[in-house]
Structure formats: structure tokens, C-alpha cells
Design an enzyme around this catalytic site. Structure first.
Site, PDB file in Angstrom:
ATOM      1  N   ALA A  45       0.823  -1.213   0.000  1.00  0.00           N
ATOM      2  CA  ALA A  45       0.000   0.000   0.000  1.00  0.00           C
ATOM      3  C   ALA A  45       0.853   1.258   0.000  1.00  0.00           C
ATOM      4  O   ALA A  45       0.604   2.199   0.741  1.00  0.00           O
ATOM      5  CB  ALA A  45      -0.939  -0.011   1.215  1.00  0.00           C
ATOM      6  N   ALA A  47       2.339   4.557  -2.358  1.00  0.00           N
ATOM      7  CA  ALA A  47       1.552   5.561  -3.070  1.00  0.00           C
ATOM      8  C   ALA A  47       0.938   5.007  -4.354  1.00  0.00           C
ATOM      9  O   ALA A  47      -0.274   5.098  -4.568  1.00  0.00           O
ATOM     10  CB  ALA A  47       2.430   6.775  -3.375  1.00  0.00           C
ATOM     11  N   TRP A  48       1.745   4.399  -5.221  1.00  0.00           N
ATOM     12  CA  TRP A  48       1.235   3.927  -6.498  1.00  0.00           C
ATOM     13  C   TRP A  48       0.330   2.712  -6.315  1.00  0.00           C
ATOM     14  O   TRP A  48      -0.711   2.597  -6.957  1.00  0.00           O
ATOM     15  CB  TRP A  48       2.401   3.624  -7.422  1.00  0.00           C
ATOM     16  CG  TRP A  48       2.099   3.248  -8.839  1.00  0.00           C
ATOM     17  CD1 TRP A  48       2.854   2.412  -9.608  1.00  0.00           C
ATOM     18  CD2 TRP A  48       1.024   3.675  -9.691  1.00  0.00           C
ATOM     19  NE1 TRP A  48       2.315   2.290 -10.875  1.00  0.00           N
ATOM     20  CE2 TRP A  48       1.180   3.062 -10.954  1.00  0.00           C
ATOM     21  CE3 TRP A  48      -0.073   4.515  -9.502  1.00  0.00           C
ATOM     22  CZ2 TRP A  48       0.293   3.245 -12.019  1.00  0.00           C
ATOM     23  CZ3 TRP A  48      -0.972   4.710 -10.557  1.00  0.00           C
ATOM     24  CH2 TRP A  48      -0.791   4.089 -11.790  1.00  0.00           C
ATOM     25  N   GLY A  49       0.702   1.794  -5.425  1.00  0.00           N
ATOM     26  CA  GLY A  49      -0.149   0.639  -5.171  1.00  0.00           C
ATOM     27  C   GLY A  49      -1.521   1.034  -4.650  1.00  0.00           C
ATOM     28  O   GLY A  49      -2.547   0.490  -5.076  1.00  0.00           O
ATOM     29  N   LYS A 192       9.145  -0.972  -9.816  1.00  0.00           N
ATOM     30  CA  LYS A 192      10.281  -0.556 -10.642  1.00  0.00           C
ATOM     31  C   LYS A 192      11.558  -0.717  -9.815  1.00  0.00           C
ATOM     32  O   LYS A 192      11.913   0.141  -9.013  1.00  0.00           O
ATOM     33  CB  LYS A 192      10.110   0.889 -11.092  1.00  0.00           C
ATOM     34  CG  LYS A 192       8.880   1.108 -11.966  1.00  0.00           C
ATOM     35  CD  LYS A 192       8.715   2.543 -12.362  1.00  0.00           C
ATOM     36  CE  LYS A 192       7.516   2.724 -13.290  1.00  0.00           C
ATOM     37  NZ  LYS A 192       7.319   4.129 -13.698  1.00  0.00           N
ATOM     38  N   ALA A 231       1.766   9.261  -8.924  1.00  0.00           N
ATOM     39  CA  ALA A 231       0.543   8.657  -8.378  1.00  0.00           C
ATOM     40  C   ALA A 231      -0.519   9.691  -8.004  1.00  0.00           C
ATOM     41  O   ALA A 231      -1.693   9.559  -8.380  1.00  0.00           O
ATOM     42  CB  ALA A 231       0.898   7.794  -7.170  1.00  0.00           C
ATOM     43  N   LYS A 281      15.870   4.105 -14.853  1.00  0.00           N
ATOM     44  CA  LYS A 281      15.713   5.562 -14.749  1.00  0.00           C
ATOM     45  C   LYS A 281      15.785   6.032 -13.302  1.00  0.00           C
ATOM     46  O   LYS A 281      16.175   7.176 -13.031  1.00  0.00           O
ATOM     47  CB  LYS A 281      14.411   6.009 -15.428  1.00  0.00           C
ATOM     48  CG  LYS A 281      13.130   5.334 -14.942  1.00  0.00           C
ATOM     49  CD  LYS A 281      12.490   6.017 -13.769  1.00  0.00           C
ATOM     50  CE  LYS A 281      11.260   5.274 -13.297  1.00  0.00           C
ATOM     51  NZ  LYS A 281      10.665   5.890 -12.090  1.00  0.00           N
ATOM     52  N   ASN A 344      12.798   9.530  -6.249  1.00  0.00           N
ATOM     53  CA  ASN A 344      14.238   9.308  -6.330  1.00  0.00           C
ATOM     54  C   ASN A 344      14.995  10.615  -6.524  1.00  0.00           C
ATOM     55  O   ASN A 344      16.032  10.838  -5.900  1.00  0.00           O
ATOM     56  CB  ASN A 344      14.551   8.318  -7.457  1.00  0.00           C
ATOM     57  CG  ASN A 344      14.122   6.909  -7.108  1.00  0.00           C
ATOM     58  OD1 ASN A 344      14.815   6.182  -6.414  1.00  0.00           O
ATOM     59  ND2 ASN A 344      12.932   6.521  -7.570  1.00  0.00           N
ATOM     60  N   GLN A 371      13.640   3.298  -4.494  1.00  0.00           N
ATOM     61  CA  GLN A 371      14.049   2.123  -5.268  1.00  0.00           C
ATOM     62  C   GLN A 371      15.381   2.311  -5.981  1.00  0.00           C
ATOM     63  O   GLN A 371      16.092   1.342  -6.261  1.00  0.00           O
ATOM     64  CB  GLN A 371      12.976   1.803  -6.326  1.00  0.00           C
ATOM     65  CG  GLN A 371      11.584   1.612  -5.766  1.00  0.00           C
ATOM     66  CD  GLN A 371      11.218   0.140  -5.608  1.00  0.00           C
ATOM     67  OE1 GLN A 371      12.057  -0.705  -5.379  1.00  0.00           O
ATOM     68  NE2 GLN A 371       9.947  -0.140  -5.737  1.00  0.00           N
TER      69      GLN A 371
END
Length: 464
Positions: A45, A47-49, A192, A231, A281, A344, A371
């Protein structure tokens, strides 16, 4: 006035019918019987999930007889006092959110959290539509499950929203729950990040490969979804696009199912390479944040860094892909949005400003896992292997590919070895001996760099 209302109802009815048609089409493909809902579960859970599950909840949550949506996150994560105070301010600034919480008899606990009279928990606030890593963007309420086995044991579609560093462990546990399953679920990974393995041959291990190894779900049932997305902006209905990658059987119907007017989903068969590009990236985004902070947001310095880092990324894609040109657009778009507003780049900026330190680790309050840190380690270790050696045009000798990537080398020495200060990233882009970025790209095109062994199969075999 009556005519306008009739037209609106007709339009809404048509839209609802189209939504239900998409659900019915996917249900048929998955062999779902009437009365048996399509079970979609988010795992993780961040941000993107959280946003991804909330988008699906907004689109399909009203079809309760046909779709069941829920999200798993670990229990017990307390919300600190400062975050609780900020959350309270966010709630009171949004009348729609305030009214919703009052109707749900949930507002009082946020008052108590603001006063310090009660401890709020991440899974508790997620049920009300608040992601701990994205407090400023209220979501719709979500069905939250804190028991992993309960969440996934009979899921039809699982959304992997975990960091790459946690994917192997969590899906290893999930694999034990699925041992008796007859039909394999479909898994969509949003992650990612990568790992590197050097035994028996140097190769990249991606989250989808980790999932396959851990669960024994065939790779045909595992897909990757990525794109140049932030997100919070997607949930606020900024126009966005993404690409779902995997086999024909699932990627095309899932692209149609996931597509919304403001979120366009394309499809592609090249699963592993797009997944690796999503991790690559993040490496260079950290350096971009450092350069921005150290040069007081100098547009000139940032453009110099961008030219050099993109040439390194293009060089690396020539090692990974026989036809790297087809990756240029997706890779640069994803890099661009990450440099503008990604976590990042934010992390690199804060490191260079001294507001964060490496000793704090790569899991940052309010942001989640950075990540790019583990990706720097993975790409450096992979590209430093002599068995992947390339010809250095000036030295006229074979060298490890990392020797052609000075920014990657510098980031490794800053973030992983901790031998250099963040200011060293400026020296890396100002080095008089550094070649024109164009020359590195021409060098990549002129040599036969492609190393198919780098993108190994999940079972350890090498691609033909």
C-alpha cells in the site's frame, strides 16, 4: 431543464453499461461463474499501489456482485503525531472528505489523533482513504485486509505494489498459500526495481521473475505495468498513460479493463526489458536531484547532466536489447517525469542539501522505499563483470561496461560504498576527459554490445 436531466441520465447509463461490459468481458476470459465475483487484491500500500487500487475501486466498486476489490498492507504501523496533525489539516481543507468522514462516524478519531489522545495506524487510515506515503491526496475508502493469507488465497488478479526489495519475501509467503490452487491467478506488477545475479552468469532479476520463482505461477500469467506517472496526479485525474507488458492472452484484455478516460493503457509484449528500464531511470534520477540541489537549480547544469545520463542509459539499453531504439521513447518519458517530481530525484536533492543522510536508509518517512538506491547497486555489480566486457575505443582494450558509465560509477561510490560526498556528482559531469554524449551513443551503435544472457529466464536458463 427536464430534457437536460434526461440526457444526463442517458449518458450516465451508457457509461455505466460500457463499464459493466468491460467487467463481463474479463470475467468470461477468466471463467468466472455467475454469482462468483472477480477478486482483485492489491499487495502493498505505497503511493502507487494504493492509487492503482483506488482507481479500480472508483471505476468498478459499484458492481459489487461482479467485482470484489481489497488491498493488503502490514498491520501495526503507527502514524506519528506530526503526520496525524498534517492529516487533520488535509481533512478539514476538503469539504467532501470532511463530510464523508462525518457520515462514516470516523471524524472523531482524527480529532483525537491530532490532539495526541489516540494513536492512528496506517491500515486504519487507509480504510478511510489515506495513504501514509501520500497524505496530501485523499483517496476513496478501501477494503483493507491485514492478514496476507486471507487477502490472496482465492484472488483472481493480484496487484504487486511492493518495493522490489520486499517482493521476493512476500510472494514467497504467498506461494505457500497457493500450493493447492488449481488455476493460477494473474499478477500485475507495478514495481520498478531490480536485483543482479552473477552466478552462473551475470544477469538481471526483475520483480516479475522473483514472483514467478517464489509462487511457481507461470510467466505467461505475470505482467508489468509502468509509465511516466506520478501517483497523486493520476488520482487527481491529470491525463496519463501507461503500458502493460506481457503475453497476448492477458495484456490486451487487461489494457482494456484498466483503461479510463484520463488513464490510457497501451500494451506491449516485451515484459522484462520494459521492467528493467523502469528500474534504470531511478538510478539516474537520484543524481539529477543531487545536481539540482548543488547548483541551486541551474537549468544549464541540469541539462548537462541530462545529456550525459541519457547517453549512459542508451548505452546500457544496447547491452540489454537487440533493437534498443524502440525503448527510447518510454525510457525518456519515464525518466523525465521522475526527474520532475519523482521520489528518487527528491531523495537525491535532500541528500545533497544535508536534509537526509545515507545512515537513514532507503525507506523514508512519507515517501516509502527509494528504489533507485538498490538499483544503483544492482546495475553497478552487473555491469562491472569482466565477462560482459566491451571494447574501450580510446584505450583500445576490453573493459567492463561500467567503465563506460562514469555517472553510474560515481553514484555507486556515493550511495553504496560511501567513499565520496554528494558533491562528487558535479565532478563526474565536469570531467574534461569525459567524451561527448553523442560519441557514447555512436559507440554503442557501432559495436555489437547486445548481451542476451543479461536478461535471463526465471528458471535460470539464458534467453536464446
Amino acid at each position: 431543464m427536464g430534457g437536460a436531466e434526461d440526457g444526463t441520465h442517458a449518458s450516465n447509463g451508457h457509461a455505466n453499461g460500457a463499464v459493466e461490459d468491460k467487467v463481463d468481458e474479463l470475467r468470461r476470459l477468466m471463467g468466472k461463474a455467475d454469482g462468483d465475483p472477480l477478486r482483485i487484491v492489491g499487495v502493498g500500500a505505497g503511493a502507487w499501489g494504493s492509487v492503482f487500487c483506488a482507481l479500480l475501486q472508483d471505476a468498478y466498486g459499484h458492481l459489487r456482485d461482479k467485482v470484489q476489490l481489497r488491498i493488503w498492507r502490514r498491520p501495526g504501523r503507527a502514524v506519528d503525531r506530526a503526520t496525524a496533525e498534517h492529516l487533520f489539516n488535509v481533512i478539514n481543507a476538503r469539504e467532501d472528505v470532511l463530510r464523508r468522514l462525518i457520515r462514516r462516524c470516523a471524524y472523531l478519531k482524527y480529532v483525537e489523533g491530532r490532539l495526541g489522545d489516540r494513536t492512528l495506524y496506517a491500515d486504519e487510515i487507509l480504510r478511510d482513504g489515506f495513504c501514509l506515503n501520500m497524505i496530501d491526496t485523499p483517496l476513496c475508502p478501501l477494503k483493507v485486509v491485514t492478514n496476507l493469507q486471507e487477502a490472496v488465497w482465492n484472488a483472481d488478479i493480484v496487484i504487486n505494489g511492493l518495493p522490489s526489495t520486499e517482493t521476493r519475501g512476500v510472494f514467497g509467503e504467498i506461494g505457500r498459500y497457493w500450493k493447492e490452487r488449481v488455476n493460477a491467478p494473474v499478477i500485475i506488477s507495478l514495481t520498478k526495481g531490480i536485483e543482479a545475479s552473477v552466478d552462473p552468469v551475470p544477469r538481471i532479476i526483475t520483480p516479475t521473475q522473483m514472483i514467478c520463482n517464489a509462487t511457481k505461477v507461470p510467466l505467461d500469467n505475470v505482467l508489468y505495468l509502468g509509465g511516466p506517472n506520478i501517483a497523486s496526479e493520476i488520482y487527481n485525474k491529470e491525463y496519463a498513460n501507461a503500458r502493460i507488458c506481457g503475453t497476448d492472452k492477458w495484456r490486451k484484455p487487461l489494457a482494456k479493463f484498466l483503461r479510463q478516460p484520463h488513464f490510457i493503457v497501451w500494451d506491449n509484449s516485451d515484459l522484462i526489458t520494459h521492467e528493467v528500464m523502469g528500474g534504470l531511470k531511478n538510478v539516474y534520477a537520484i543524481g539529477a536531484g543531487m545536481v539540482a540541489a548543488l547548483t541551486n537549480e541551474s537549468a544549464t547544469s541540469k541539462s548537462v547532466y541530462f545529456a550525459l545520463c541519457t547517453s549512459e542509459m542508451i548505452y546500457i539499453t544496447h547491452l540489454l536489447e537487440e533493437e534498443p531504439e524502440k525503448l527510447a521513447g518510454p525510457l525518456l518519458a519515464d525518466t523525465y517525469v521522475t526527474l520532475l517530481k519523482g521520489r528518487n530525484a527528491w531523495y537525491g536533492h535532500r541528500l545533497a542539501k544535508g536534509e537526509l543522510t545515507l545512515e537513514m536508509g532507503d525507506s523514508i518517512k512519507g515517501k516509502g522505499t527509494i528504489q533507485g538506491v538498490s538499483a544503483v547497486d544492482a546495475f553497478y555489480n552487473l555491469l562491472s563483470q569482466d565477462s560482459l566486457s566491451v571494447m574501450h575505443p580510446e584505450a583500445n582494450k576490453s573493459v567492463a561496461p561500467v567503465e563506460m558509465c562514469p555517472i553510474l560509477k560515481t553514484l555507486y561510490k556515493i550511495l553504496i560504498k560511501r567513499e565520496l560526498p554528494t558533491e562528487s556528482i558535479l565532478q563526474a559531469i565536469r570531467d574534461e576527459s569525459m567524451c561527448d554524449p553523442r560519441e557514447r551513443i555512436e559507440m554503442a551503435r557501432g559495436q555489437s554490445l547486445y548481451r542476451p544472457s543479461i536478461l535471463g529466464q526465471p528458471n535460470g536458463d539464458v534467453k536464446a
